[in-house]
Scaffold this active site. Structure first.
Site, short mmCIF file in Angstrom:
data_model
loop_
_atom_site.label_atom_id
_atom_site.label_comp_id
_atom_site.label_asym_id
_atom_site.label_seq_id
_atom_site.Cartn_x
_atom_site.Cartn_y
_atom_site.Cartn_z
N CYS A 10 0.78 -1.23 0.00
CA CYS A 10 0.00 0.00 0.00
C CYS A 10 0.82 1.28 0.00
O CYS A 10 0.60 2.16 -0.84
CB CYS A 10 -1.00 0.00 1.14
N HIS A 73 -1.43 6.75 5.01
CA HIS A 73 -0.35 5.77 5.09
C HIS A 73 0.97 6.21 4.47
O HIS A 73 1.73 5.39 3.93
CB HIS A 73 -0.79 4.43 4.51
#
Length: 195
Positions: A10, A73
């Site tokens: 990710c 993130h």
């Protein structure tokens, strides 16, 4: 599939999408040590460097209004938050909802509205790990539709980065979508995202 990504993990794929650069060039790269440099969990203090120019920063120069909804993130510390990297608004979390943060069984990852923490996953934004039920995708959708409607009313160009995490372990979907896919909970989440 004809879909391409700079990395299967990710953070590297997010950093590449937002910078237009390969993960090895923007600091979010993988090694053989189980992707240890590829993500930014709580015990890593780094994040996207200020030297990286992100897409929303470029769009702001063209008078775009920008918002991120969902998982950032790219650094959980304040200096790395999306509002410091070109986004005008943010509703979501700096990290994955699977933790660990303080507690591996029930991670208490914060959820933000701009720079204010408005709650935590599992405590205020429920994810039932047994059933996979959560209304987070619907909350994110409502937030996105509100932003789009508001921006449409201004006539100003906008960029919405909708980075939801329903298909990221533990996978979740809202009650109307649970059990509707032949592909299990992941399929349920994908169906909800796609509708």
């Amino acid at each position: 599939s004809s879909d391409l990504t700079a990395n299967p993990l990710c953070s590297p794929s997010r950093s590449s999408l937002l910078t237009g650069r390969l993960p090895i060039r923007n600091g979010f790269y993988t090694t053989n040590a189980h992707g240890r440099n590829a993500y930014t969990p709580q015990y890593i203090v780094g994040g996207i460097p200020d030297s990286e120019i992100l897409l929303p920063e470029l769009l702001k120069k063209a008078n775009y209004s920008t918002k991120i909804i969902g998982k950032w993130h790219l650094g959980h510390r304040a200096q790395f938050h999306p509002l410091k990297h070109g986004f005008d608004e943010w509703f979501g979390s700096p990290n994955c909802h699977f933790g660990p943060y303080d507690n591996k069984d029930t991670p208490n990852i914060p959820v933000y509205r701009n720079l204010e923490m408005v709650g935590r996953y599992y405590e205020d934004f429920l994810i039932d790990q047994m059933t996979g039920e959560s209304n987070l995708t619907q909350l994110y959708l409502k937030e996105a539709l509100e932003f789009i409607g508001r921006q449409h009313g201004t006539g100003q160009p906008f960029f919405l980065y909708w980075a939801i995490d329903a298909t990221h372990a533990p996978v979740y979907a809202s009650k109307p979508f649970l059990g509707t896919s032949r592909r299990g909970r992941y399929g349920d989440a994908a169906q909800e995202i796609g509708r």
